[in-house]
Scaffold this motif. Structure first.
Motif, mmCIF file in Angstrom:
data_model
loop_
_atom_site.group_PDB
_atom_site.id
_atom_site.type_symbol
_atom_site.label_atom_id
_atom_site.label_comp_id
_atom_site.label_asym_id
_atom_site.label_seq_id
_atom_site.Cartn_x
_atom_site.Cartn_y
_atom_site.Cartn_z
ATOM 1 N N ARG A 212 9.755 -7.042 1.971
ATOM 2 C CA ARG A 212 9.667 -6.572 0.600
ATOM 3 C C ARG A 212 8.691 -7.437 -0.197
ATOM 4 N NH1 ARG A 212 12.292 -3.210 -2.836
ATOM 5 N NH2 ARG A 212 12.267 -3.767 -5.039
ATOM 6 N N GLY A 213 7.738 -6.767 -0.830
ATOM 7 C CA GLY A 213 6.753 -7.474 -1.628
ATOM 8 C C GLY A 213 5.715 -8.210 -0.813
ATOM 9 N N GLY A 214 5.726 -8.032 0.520
ATOM 10 C CA GLY A 214 4.806 -8.766 1.375
ATOM 11 C C GLY A 214 4.106 -7.851 2.349
ATOM 12 N N PRO A 215 3.614 -8.412 3.432
ATOM 13 C CA PRO A 215 2.822 -7.632 4.393
ATOM 14 C C PRO A 215 3.675 -6.725 5.256
ATOM 15 C CG PRO A 215 3.065 -9.886 5.145
ATOM 16 C CD PRO A 215 3.668 -9.835 3.772
ATOM 17 N N GLY A 216 2.980 -5.897 6.050
ATOM 18 C CA GLY A 216 3.635 -5.001 6.988
ATOM 19 C C GLY A 216 2.923 -5.020 8.328
ATOM 20 N N TRP A 217 3.635 -4.587 9.369
ATOM 21 C CA TRP A 217 3.109 -4.615 10.728
ATOM 22 C C TRP A 217 3.463 -3.315 11.435
ATOM 23 C CZ3 TRP A 217 5.753 -8.288 8.164
ATOM 24 C CH2 TRP A 217 5.151 -9.534 7.977
ATOM 25 N N ALA A 218 2.587 -2.849 12.283
ATOM 26 C CA ALA A 218 2.838 -1.695 13.145
ATOM 27 C C ALA A 218 2.391 -2.053 14.560
ATOM 28 C CB ALA A 218 2.094 -0.464 12.647
ATOM 29 N N VAL A 219 3.096 -1.549 15.559
ATOM 30 C CA VAL A 219 2.804 -1.833 16.966
ATOM 31 C C VAL A 219 2.318 -0.566 17.634
ATOM 32 C CG1 VAL A 219 3.720 -2.663 19.166
ATOM 33 C CG2 VAL A 219 4.545 -3.642 17.016
ATOM 34 N N THR A 220 1.223 -0.683 18.388
ATOM 35 C CA THR A 220 0.673 0.471 19.088
ATOM 36 C C THR A 220 1.376 0.663 20.431
ATOM 37 O OG1 THR A 220 -1.031 -0.694 20.351
ATOM 38 C CG2 THR A 220 -1.566 -0.113 18.071
ATOM 39 N N GLU A 221 1.119 1.801 21.038
ATOM 40 C CA GLU A 221 1.739 2.129 22.323
ATOM 41 C C GLU A 221 1.329 1.155 23.416
ATOM 42 O OE1 GLU A 221 3.005 6.442 23.988
ATOM 43 O OE2 GLU A 221 0.854 6.106 23.770
ATOM 44 N N SER A 222 0.139 0.581 23.321
ATOM 45 C CA SER A 222 -0.322 -0.384 24.322
ATOM 46 C C SER A 222 0.102 -1.811 24.004
ATOM 47 C CB SER A 222 -1.849 -0.314 24.441
ATOM 48 O OG SER A 222 -2.466 -0.792 23.255
ATOM 49 N N GLY A 223 0.821 -2.014 22.883
ATOM 50 C CA GLY A 223 1.321 -3.344 22.562
ATOM 51 C C GLY A 223 0.466 -4.147 21.611
ATOM 52 N N ARG A 224 -0.552 -3.523 20.996
ATOM 53 C CA ARG A 224 -1.372 -4.229 20.023
ATOM 54 C C ARG A 224 -0.695 -4.215 18.656
ATOM 55 N NH1 ARG A 224 -7.642 -3.639 20.010
ATOM 56 N NH2 ARG A 224 -7.277 -5.710 19.149
ATOM 57 N N LEU A 225 -1.090 -5.162 17.811
ATOM 58 C CA LEU A 225 -0.446 -5.333 16.511
ATOM 59 C C LEU A 225 -1.413 -5.024 15.388
ATOM 60 C CD1 LEU A 225 2.198 -6.302 15.135
ATOM 61 C CD2 LEU A 225 1.170 -8.578 15.035
ATOM 62 N N LEU A 226 -0.982 -4.161 14.464
ATOM 63 C CA LEU A 226 -1.715 -3.900 13.229
ATOM 64 C C LEU A 226 -0.990 -4.596 12.088
ATOM 65 C CD1 LEU A 226 -2.615 -1.376 15.052
ATOM 66 C CD2 LEU A 226 -3.076 -0.253 12.873
ATOM 67 N N LYS A 227 -1.754 -4.963 11.073
ATOM 68 C CA LYS A 227 -1.170 -5.662 9.925
ATOM 69 C C LYS A 227 -1.851 -5.220 8.647
ATOM 70 C CE LYS A 227 -0.108 -10.282 8.112
ATOM 71 N NZ LYS A 227 -0.257 -11.748 8.297
ATOM 72 N N THR A 228 -1.086 -5.208 7.563
ATOM 73 C CA THR A 228 -1.636 -4.987 6.235
ATOM 74 C C THR A 228 -1.019 -5.976 5.271
ATOM 75 O OG1 THR A 228 -1.925 -3.405 4.426
ATOM 76 C CG2 THR A 228 0.104 -3.231 5.688
ATOM 77 N N ASN A 229 -1.815 -6.441 4.321
ATOM 78 C CA ASN A 229 -1.328 -7.348 3.286
ATOM 79 C C ASN A 229 -1.135 -6.647 1.951
ATOM 80 O OD1 ASN A 229 -1.189 -10.008 4.608
ATOM 81 N ND2 ASN A 229 -3.367 -9.704 4.939
ATOM 82 N N THR A 230 -1.294 -5.313 1.952
ATOM 83 C CA THR A 230 -1.150 -4.566 0.707
ATOM 84 C C THR A 230 0.272 -4.638 0.185
ATOM 85 O OG1 THR A 230 -2.893 -3.061 1.416
ATOM 86 C CG2 THR A 230 -1.473 -2.321 -0.378
ATOM 87 N N GLY A 231 1.250 -4.622 1.081
ATOM 88 C CA GLY A 231 2.635 -4.734 0.661
ATOM 89 C C GLY A 231 3.257 -3.390 0.369
ATOM 90 N N ILE A 232 4.581 -3.384 0.275
ATOM 91 C CA ILE A 232 5.306 -2.132 0.128
ATOM 92 C C ILE A 232 6.047 -2.015 -1.187
ATOM 93 C CG2 ILE A 232 7.492 -2.870 1.126
ATOM 94 C CD1 ILE A 232 7.551 -0.218 2.653
ATOM 95 N N SER A 233 6.213 -3.112 -1.948
ATOM 96 C CA SER A 233 6.982 -2.996 -3.181
ATOM 97 C C SER A 233 6.162 -2.300 -4.244
ATOM 98 C CB SER A 233 7.387 -4.385 -3.691
ATOM 99 O OG SER A 233 6.292 -5.033 -4.283
ATOM 100 N N PRO A 234 6.788 -1.517 -5.122
ATOM 101 C CA PRO A 234 6.043 -0.838 -6.185
ATOM 102 C C PRO A 234 5.290 -1.809 -7.070
ATOM 103 C CG PRO A 234 8.293 0.002 -6.036
ATOM 104 C CD PRO A 234 8.212 -1.191 -5.132
ATOM 105 N N THR A 235 5.885 -2.950 -7.321
ATOM 106 C CA THR A 235 5.216 -3.932 -8.176
ATOM 107 C C THR A 235 3.900 -4.364 -7.565
ATOM 108 O OG1 THR A 235 7.337 -4.731 -8.996
ATOM 109 C CG2 THR A 235 5.456 -6.202 -9.230
ATOM 110 N N LEU A 236 3.913 -4.649 -6.246
ATOM 111 C CA LEU A 236 2.690 -5.110 -5.603
ATOM 112 C C LEU A 236 1.656 -4.001 -5.501
ATOM 113 C CD1 LEU A 236 1.376 -7.530 -4.328
ATOM 114 C CD2 LEU A 236 2.312 -6.857 -2.134
ATOM 115 N N ILE A 237 2.102 -2.774 -5.270
ATOM 116 C CA ILE A 237 1.165 -1.657 -5.172
ATOM 117 C C ILE A 237 0.425 -1.454 -6.488
ATOM 118 C CG2 ILE A 237 1.055 0.848 -4.924
ATOM 119 C CD1 ILE A 237 3.316 0.615 -2.886
ATOM 120 N N GLN A 238 1.141 -1.624 -7.614
ATOM 121 C CA GLN A 238 0.494 -1.438 -8.902
ATOM 122 C C GLN A 238 -0.309 -2.669 -9.320
ATOM 123 O OE1 GLN A 238 3.085 0.626 -11.927
ATOM 124 N NE2 GLN A 238 4.639 0.065 -10.407
#
Length: 623
Positions: free
Chosen positions: A502-528
């Motif tokens: 919450r309020g921080g980064p996020g990660w997604a994992v691909t089918e081959s095991g690679r890691l994606l990352k974003t620092n945009t964040g998921i909280s409404p406060t951070l998005i705005q």
């Protein structure tokens, strides 16, 4: 006279024996004959380092020729040739010895060995001398373990007197295998090398002085900057393929691998270390309730728990041989695990005891979500029809009893998540995302992307969330799912799991095991990109509460002086739908209720204008 003659004969005989065995007195290095030596044991032949060796490493390897008549060899190393107080005095049965201590730089040492068998020992070998190499430079910049280093930064170190040139090694692994860069520079103390974003580097430097190289410097490590917005692929950097990740904050996280491993990161997923590995195990899910306490589950009913952040893992009794596929905890004590053949497990004491509930054996469960200790949901499918006949169950008593709440005309449920007892989402095949605002009694379609599979979703509250799926698909909402915006993932691989803090980064994992990352964040406060409290010199506008709401919410503000005040509500189209305040007010705190009985679900904005200055905030109505 006769006694003198006997002594003279003994002296000649003993001297000749010493000469024959080679155990002569070394006047240059102070070694005297050893009268207690058993000269029937062979004298070892020293091989390396050679006598008077120079530029020897501070952790040298000593080697000699072995023989079959000795049990052990005694090794001595001293800072003086008399061996009055040896730094090392140890035995080994091998014909080599690695120094257990790091020697001082640019210092002379002496060493020797002798053979030993049972309670006797042979004579000492000749004494050999060595001199260690010079100390390497001191690394200055980047500071060790520093993160966020710009990719155009220079590597800097302390200049050594009389140094003619420097050699720089840069690696992407702490084992220093296969350097990314091996560069020699004539500059006094700096080098600029092409670096990549979001990558952890290890580097070292040595100097060339008076015809020889110094020792390497201490190893430095740093991590380059990450993009502030958008998704990016984390460089592999020797890490194993990942299967699923779990983070408690922006830095500390864990992951399971397809090969029975558990990995740990302390830099937000840039670099990983293996904490546990068992090639015979298959792990399917993990969950951490703190930086210390966590669990992993998998095939054959395996449940492992750690109480020290993953350094040690202990098996817990799951009381089932069935494979476990999904895991959820509402706090440190209350948790649930589900799996094949209708397996449902629950614990109320942090996993010390797991209770197996009566199974519905015709179903395999693939997802579980609890928003509190009592209310939760399980998704799965009917075994005989594979994924074509889904099941969705709900409990309001912590898992003791379950009722079916599945929607009509649904094929495959991939993931389910409830952030409150009323608000939840689930993904299904053919690009389908459904939303419920009544605890799963009814479901409404929010997203339908035909031809895609949406595999995993994440919401931190009823407003802001992400969903990922096949072909690198990522969608994001900041209005509770009323509208979805597609984001570029940078990959066409299928994305299988997703997690945010919450309020921080996020990660997604691909089918081959690679890691994606974003620092945009998921909280409404951070998005705005606005602070929680909007402040000017004259007034404060607070965030409404509750938010989301149905159908009433409180709006608060504070005035520091007598002011002309106007408070207005707008819909998503920017249309003024209601003016709540329009008057002159005295300094102080104000609160009023906005009732939205006559308005549909969606995003609304409220604007406070004070003496011509305005502040606006967003709120969410969910019916």
């Amino acid at each position: 006279m006769r006694l003198l003659w006997i002594n003279f004969v003994l002296f000649l005989a003993f001297g000749q024996f010493i000469f024959a065995t080679g155990n002569t007195f070394d006047s240059g290095r102070g070694q005297a004959p050893d009268s207690s030596a058993n000269f029937s044991l062979p004298l070892p032949h020293l091989k390396a380092p050679s006598d008077n060796a120079f530029d020897v490493t501070t952790k040298p390897l000593f080697v000699w020729e072995s023989d079959n008549s000795s049990d052990n060899y005694r090794f001595q190393l001293s800072a003086d040739s008399l061996f009055g107080n040896p730094l090392i005095n140890d035995t080994t049965h091998l014909n080599l010895f690695m120094s257990p201590i790091k020697l001082e730089h640019y210092t002379t040492y002496y060493w020797r060995i002798r053979a030993e068998k049972a309670n006797v020992h042979g004579p000492w070998t000749e004494i050999r001398r060595l001199t260690t190499l010079r100390a390497g430079p001191t690394l200055l910049n980047p500071v060790n373990n520093k993160t966020g280093i710009p990719i155009n930064s220079s590597l800097k170190w302390q200049n050594l007197e009389s140094a003619e040139k420097y050699q720089i090694h840069v690696f992407d692994n702490p084992e220093f295998s296969q350097p990314l860069y091996d560069v020699v520079v004539n500059e006094p103390f700096a080098a600029r090398l092409p670096l990549e974003i979001a990558r952890r580097y290890y580097w070292r430097v040595r100097a060339y002085i008076d015809g020889s190289w110094s020792d390497w410097s201490n190893t430095g490590t740093f991590t380059t900057e990450e993009p502030e917005e958008g998704w990016f692929l984390v460089p592999d950097m020797q890490k194993p393929p990942l299967k699923k990740v779990f983070f408690n904050d922006s830095k500390i996280g864990w992951a399971i691998t397809p090969q029975g491993g558990v990995c740990h990161t302390e830099d937000g997923g840039i670099s990983w270390t293996i904490q546990f590995y068992d090639s015979l195990r298959v792990f399917n899910d993990l969950y951490f309730v703190s930086d210390s306490n966590g669990w992993v589950i998998g095939e054959e009913g395996i449940i492992l728990k750690t109480e020290n952040g993953g350094r040690d893992w202990k098996r817990q009794n799951s009381k089932t041989p069935n494979s476990l596929s999904a895991l959820c905890f509402s706090d440190a004590r209350n948790g649930w695990a589900v799996g094949r053949y209708g397996t449902i497990l629950l614990t109320k004491d942090g996993g010390r005891n797991w209770q197996a509930l009566p199974p519905l054996r015709d179903y395999n469960y693939t997802a579980v979500s609890f928003c509190c200790n009592d209310t939760g949901w399980i998704a799965g499918y009917y075994i005989n029809n594979n994924f074509n006949d889904p099941v969705l169950l709900k409990t309001t008593d912590g898992g003791q009893t379950w009722i079916s709440t599945q929607p009509d005309q649904l094929t495959t449920i991939r993931d389910i998540l409830f952030v409150e007892s009323s608000h939840g989402w689930m993904t299904a095949d053919n690009g389908l995302l459904l939303y419920s605002n009544d605890g799963g009694t009814s479901w409404n379609e929010q997203l339908h992307k035909s031809g895609l599979n949406l595999s995993s979703l994440w919401f931190s509250d009823p407003i802001s969330g992400y969903v990922v799926g096949s072909e690198g698909t990522i969608f994001r909402t900041s209005d509770g799912g009323i509208s979805w915006e597609k984001e570029e993932s940078g990959t066409t691989e299928n994305l299988i799991t997703l997690q945010f803090v919450r309020g921080g980064p996020g990660w997604a994992v691909t089918e081959s095991g690679r890691l994606l990352k974003t620092n945009t964040g998921i909280s409404p406060t951070l998005i705005q990109k606005t602070p929680v409290t909007a402040v000017t010199q004259d007034f404060i506008l607070f965030q409404n509460y509750p938010n989301p709401f149905n159908p009433t919410t409180a709006i608060r503000y504070q005035l520091s002086a007598v002011s002309d005040v106007e408070l207005t509500v707008y819909n998503i189209l920017g249309q003024n739908i209601q003016t709540l305040v329009k008057e002159r007010q005295n300094p102080g705190k104000y609160q009023l209720q906005w009732k939205a009985d006559n308005y549909p679900s969606g995003v609304y904005f409220y604007r406070l204008t004070v003496n011509g200055s305005s502040r606006m905030r967003k709120m969410m109505l969910l019916k």
